[in-house]
Structure formats: C-alpha cells, structure tokens
Design a protein around this motif. Structure first.
Motif, PDB file in Angstrom:
ATOM      1  N   CYS A 170       1.064  -1.332   0.175  1.00  0.00           N
ATOM      2  CA  CYS A 170       0.047  -0.033  -0.067  1.00  0.00           C
ATOM      3  C   CYS A 170       0.893   1.340   0.215  1.00  0.00           C
ATOM      4  O   CYS A 170       2.182   1.054   0.016  1.00  0.00           O
ATOM      5  CB  CYS A 170      -0.842  -0.025   1.204  1.00  0.00           C
ATOM      6  SG  CYS A 170       0.059   0.244   2.753  1.00  0.00           S
ATOM      7  N   HIS A 201       0.738  -6.415   0.917  1.00  0.00           N
ATOM      8  CA  HIS A 201      -0.630  -6.973   1.402  1.00  0.00           C
ATOM      9  C   HIS A 201      -0.975  -8.098   0.861  1.00  0.00           C
ATOM     10  O   HIS A 201      -1.044  -8.119  -0.722  1.00  0.00           O
ATOM     11  CB  HIS A 201      -1.617  -5.969   1.592  1.00  0.00           C
ATOM     12  CG  HIS A 201      -1.567  -4.825   2.569  1.00  0.00           C
ATOM     13  ND1 HIS A 201      -2.132  -5.112   3.828  1.00  0.00           N
ATOM     14  CD2 HIS A 201      -1.096  -3.553   2.406  1.00  0.00           C
ATOM     15  CE1 HIS A 201      -1.595  -3.936   4.531  1.00  0.00           C
ATOM     16  NE2 HIS A 201      -1.236  -3.000   3.689  1.00  0.00           N
ATOM     17  N   CYS A 252      -2.188  -2.746   9.478  1.00  0.00           N
ATOM     18  CA  CYS A 252      -1.296  -1.822   8.793  1.00  0.00           C
ATOM     19  C   CYS A 252      -1.629  -0.280   8.872  1.00  0.00           C
ATOM     20  O   CYS A 252      -3.006  -0.034   9.210  1.00  0.00           O
ATOM     21  CB  CYS A 252      -1.287  -2.071   7.178  1.00  0.00           C
ATOM     22  SG  CYS A 252      -0.195  -1.063   6.310  1.00  0.00           S
ATOM     23  N   CYS A 282      -2.523   1.475   7.140  1.00  0.00           N
ATOM     24  CA  CYS A 282      -3.440   1.933   5.957  1.00  0.00           C
ATOM     25  C   CYS A 282      -4.763   1.758   6.391  1.00  0.00           C
ATOM     26  O   CYS A 282      -5.788   2.099   5.727  1.00  0.00           O
ATOM     27  CB  CYS A 282      -2.834   1.617   4.564  1.00  0.00           C
ATOM     28  SG  CYS A 282      -3.235  -0.335   4.530  1.00  0.00           S
TER      29      CYS A 282
HETATM   30 ZN   LIG Z   1      -0.853  -1.012   4.205  1.00  0.00          ZN
END
Ligand SMILES: [Zn+2]
Lengths: 432, 141
Positions: free
Chosen positions: A248, A255, A310, A312
């Motif tokens: 990402c 991922h 994560c 993100c």
């Molecule tokens: Zn991520």
C-alpha cells in the motif's frame, strides 16, 4: 481507497475462519476428485477428515518446483481441458520448463488481487499505467494489464524494450504509473538522462510498481530521489498466478489477499512453522485455484509475515520484501548467511561497484568465506594504506550485518565474471 | 604547471598470479613506454606506480581497457647516493611539516633520483630547494 473493503479490513479471527473453511473445502475436493492430490495425501497418510483446524494444514505434504517440472506439461491440472482458458510458461533457469494453467475463475481471482493491490498502491481510474513487463508467456504483462483495466485505469501495453520510445510515450501520454522490473527502471533513468530528459520536470510519473527481481530499500531511495515517484514492491510468481500482491502507499511490504492465499513461514533449517514476525521460508497455499491448485508450495523465498493491522487501515496480512532464497542459503560456521544480505550490504557502500563473488571453502575444520568485490574507479587511491582501509571498512560492514568475519578482496572493474542470465555469484568448494 | 612536478600513473593490480603480467601486456599493447616504475603490494592487491610518456594519452588508453588508473603529482630529488639523499630530503620536508606518503628510487638514462609522493608538492619543492637539494624536472626523465 480500498477495492474490496469487506475482505481488506476483515478482523483477523474472521480471516482465519474464512481460510479454515476454504481449506477444508479445497482438500475435500482434491482428495475426492483428483488422482494426483489423492495419491499424495494417501502417501502422507492424511485424509480430509484430518483437516479441521487451520493448523492441520501442517499434516499435508509440501509441493516443490520440481513437481511442476516432473509433471510437465499437464499432469497436475485438475480440470477438464475445456475449462482451461489460458496457459503461461516459464523456461526455468535450471532446464526443464514449467506450464501453468488458468480457468476463467482463476483469471478473475488474479485480476481481483491486482485490482485490490493497484488500488492499495494509490492507482485509480484517473491513472495511466505503462505496463513495461513482458507480454506473452511471462505472467507480468497480462497480469498487470487486466488488473489495471479492472479498476478503470488506462493501460499502455508497452511491453519490454525500445526504451527511447517508452520514454517518449511516457511523456506524450503523461503516464502516471509504470510497472516494470527494478533493473528496467534503472535503464529507463539512465536513458532519460542521455536523452536530456529532466525526469521530475518532464514526466508526470507518480508510482513505479516494481517486482519480478530482488531489489532493496537502498534502490527504493535512489529511484524515488531520481524520479520523484513512489516505488511500490509487488510480489507473486507464476505458481500463484503471476504478480499479485502490492504494497500500500505506506510501503510496509506487500499486502496479501487472505481469501486467495494462505501463508506459512518455516524455519529453513528445522522446517518448523514460525510465529508471525519471524523470518523464514515462505510456503503458500492457494485457496481458490481451480486449474492448478497449490498446496503448501515451497516458494523458497525468505520473508517475514506480519498480521498486525497496517497504518493504511487494512487487516490483510503483509509479507516483507523478499530478502533471499532459502535454496541459496549458506551455513558458514553454523550461521545462516543469505547471499542477498551480502549484496544488500555491499550495495550500500558507495565505493563498491556492481559485481561481486562469494567464495566459500574449508580450511581444516573452519569454513572460510572470501568475498571479492569490484571497486569503482573513483574509489581507487595510489596510497596502499587507503586501499587497505577501504578493504577493512567493507569487512567491518559485512561483519556487522552477517555476524561472521569474512575476508574481502578488492578487484578492478571487469575482473570478476559477468552473467547474462541468472548470476552464479556463489562458489562453494566445501565437501560435506 | 611547475616544471618540477612529475605526473605519475597509479594503476590498480590484482595480486593474483599473472595479474601484473596482464597489466604489463596491456601497457605494451597500448604502446605505453614506462620510464620508471615501482610496485607496492599488499597480500591481495598491488599498486603499480609508473612514469610514462604522454600520461594523459596513456590514461585514456588504459581506461578504454577497463584498467583503474589515476594521475598523481609527485616530485623527484636528484641524488648521488640513496641513503644520504633520503635523509637530507626527509629532514628538509620534516622541518617544513610536509608528509612523505611514499617514495622510491629510480635510475634513468640521464638522471638518478628519488621520487616522492608528498601531501603538498609545491611546498615540498620550495623546502627542498631551500635545503640546497636539486629537483628532477619532468622533462629530464
Ligand atoms: Zn497497508
């Protein structure tokens, strides 16, 4: 932005339950309907009744690249020919070719994985992706192509080669992203300079999707400084489908799609399954594949699995950048040494050139490792003392990283062998 | 350019069997005439220091053959006997605070001397001249 928020943010316990159900179904199907897998499970003395928890996967036998070679071309396919819609082939660096087959669903899952991945990398329908991977038997070109089309991005199917034209097209069409190998990006940057292109001024590139070859954080920093684009690692081989999993925008390692692939990490020496966060050998089980299932396939890549969410917002597990190949691993005086670690250390030293060789031998009872490195002409001094200091510095850096003492020999550019195909930088003369 | 400054080529040589011979062969193939030379070695590599005709042309030719070569400014002192001159020169330079990185003797057709790599050639020339030592001019070798 997420392509499939339901899967990408699924809590870990739900992910594991989804994988458990999928695994049971897969094993049951293969045992019941496919001779190849049935015989294998019988030989390992397991039946679908033994597979209840996710950990029970450890009862199943491993699969290896050699299985694909031995069963070339089609002995491992598990569907009728009429269901196969595509083949990809690899010539294989060590002789015999391998062939992989895809059903319509296999291609759809591959494309789904890439749609999630490219979205995670920050691409949208507004982007133009120059696919500079090989189209054809190699999985890279077509894989990225369909993934990018799926998210509505504009694809420029540039393929490989014709570098000047690639750079002209990149400028003319204002390509915002490129997918290629790290070595091809290096070549593009060099050629752009020769053509008088000021990359940051003349290009509109925001993302580079780089994979199919090992690369390093040092290379990432260099590429990002040269191009001003964010460089994203992509992982995947033809056994899994092709390139599939991207980092990402937080760039914390690719991922993976947990509904498509189940990951185990093994201790390369003991074969024991390691807890997340530990470095080891990657073993993949493809949960959705139809034409050519892969169960506990030993990728021979060294990485670490991370299951914590994560930054993100995705809960999809991540694997770290591949740091080596388990089949290249050397054991020197009882310590595991990966040639890629040596490469990584050497490439961070500015005086060191591109070529190096690793020579392993045994002096009496003691393993001896001599690393020969080509130095850059500008690092040369007419003072012997300075050259010896450079040599000692390289030895110290390697020792810091490898935890073992090595001997370094300095070589002039052009002294060490060059490799056209896969580089054979390790010469191990020890007799075991 | 100071007529007392001599251009030396420093060439990286692997200390593998035959490496020096290989380098010597390249020099010959390139038509480079060595007027003086010295080899400094460690266990696994060496540095060949050479005084040649047309150093710039020689460098271009050697680089085209992928040889690591570097230009270094050195100076030379004329000597009658090596130990005496070495003492005189090193004392004069020491008083002036100039370091000698390395030195080697040579015997040419017209001149016998001691080449020295110092950290500041111009200052060294002054110090040696003041001490009454005679310097070797590049043209004399
Ligand atoms: Zn991520």
């Amino acid at each position: 932005m997420m392509w499939n928020p339901r899967i990408e943010t699924m809590p870990l316990d739900q992910i594991k339950e989804m994988q458990r159900v999928q695994l049971k179904k897969l094993v049951n199907n293969l045992y019941s309907f496919n001779k190849f897998y049935h015989d294998r499970m019988r030989a390992a003395n397991v039946s679908p009744l033994d597979i209840n928890t996710l950990e029970d996967i450890q009862k199943l036998p491993f699969m290896y690249k050699q299985d694909l070679r031995d069963n070339y071309p089609d002995k491992m396919f598990t569907v009728d020919k009429s269901e196969i819609v595509r083949y990809h082939m690899s010539s294989g660096t060590s002789g015999k070719p391998t062939c992989v087959a895809y059903t319509r669903n296999d291609l759809d899952y591959w494309t789904e994985a890439l749609a999630r991945s490219l979205t995670a990398a920050g691409l949208t329908a507004d982007d133009t992706l120059q696919v500079a991977y090989g189209y054809g038997l190699f999985t890279g070109g077509l894989g990225l192509h369909y993934g990018a089309e799926k998210i509505g991005a504009t694809v420029l199917p540039a393929g490989t080669g014709n570098t000047q034209r690639q750079l002209e097209m990149m400028q003319d069409l204002g390509c915002t992203a490129i997918a290629c190998t790290p070595s091809y990006l290096t070549h593009l940057i060099t050629t752009a300079k020769q053509m008088g292109i000021d990359w940051k001024r003349d290009m509109n590139l925001k993302k580079c999707i780089l994979g199919a070859e090992p690369w390093s954080e040092t290379m990432r920093a260099k590429f990002e400084a040269e191009t001003g684009a964010k460089c994203i690692d992509i992982y995947g081989t033809s056994e899994q489908a092709g390139p599939m999993f991207c980092e990402c925008e937080a760039q914390h390692g690719p991922h993976i799609c947990p509904d498509i692939m189940y990951v185990e990490i093994l201790d390369p020496e003991t074969g024991e399954v390691l807890e997340p966060g530990n470095k080891g050998e990657l073993v993949c089980t493809m949960l959705k594949k139809e034409a050519m299932p892969m169960i506990r396939y030993k990728m021979k890549d060294i990485t670490t699995l991370h299951e914590e969410p994560c930054e993100c917002g995705r809960t999809s597990p991540r694997i770290e950048r591949i740091t080596g190949r388990s089949d290249d691993m050397l054991i020197i005086r009882g310590i595991n040494v990966f040639p890629s670690q040596i490469e990584y250390t050497l490439m961070r030293i500015p005086q060191v050139g591109d070529q190096y060789m690793i020579n392993v031998s045994r002096e009496g009872d003691l393993d001896q490792m001599i690393i020969q490195v080509e130095i850059k002409p500008e690092a040369f001094s007419d003072k012997l003392e300075e050259m010896q200091m450079l040599r000692a510095f390289i030895e110290t850096e390697l020792k810091k990283y490898l935890n073992i003492a090595v001997t370094v020999e300095l070589k002039a550019p052009g002294e060490l062998p060059r490799f056209d195909g896969k580089a054979k930088r390790v010469i191990d003369t020890r007799v075991f | 350019m100071n007529a007392n400054i001599i251009t030396q080529l420093s060439i990286f040589v692997n200390n593998a069997p035959g490496s020096l011979a290989k380098t010597a062969k390249v020099l010959e193939e390139c038509g480079i005439n060595m007027k003086a030379c010295n080899l400094a070695e460690s266990t696994e590599f060496g540095i060949l220091r050479a005084i040649v005709d047309n150093p710039d042309e020689a460098i271009a030719k050697l680089q085209a053959k992928n040889i690591i070569v570097k230009k270094t400014d050195i100076i030379g002192v004329r000597i009658a006997d090596v130990p005496g001159a070495l003492f005189g020169a090193s004392q004069a330079l020491g008083v002036a605070g100039i370091n000698i990185e390395y030195g080697y003797a040579f015997t040419g057709k017209n001149v016998q001397g001691l080449f020295m790599r110092v950290d500041s050639p111009e200052k060294a020339i002054d110090a040696l001249t003041k001490a009454g030592l005679e310097l070797v001019k590049a043209a004399e070798i």
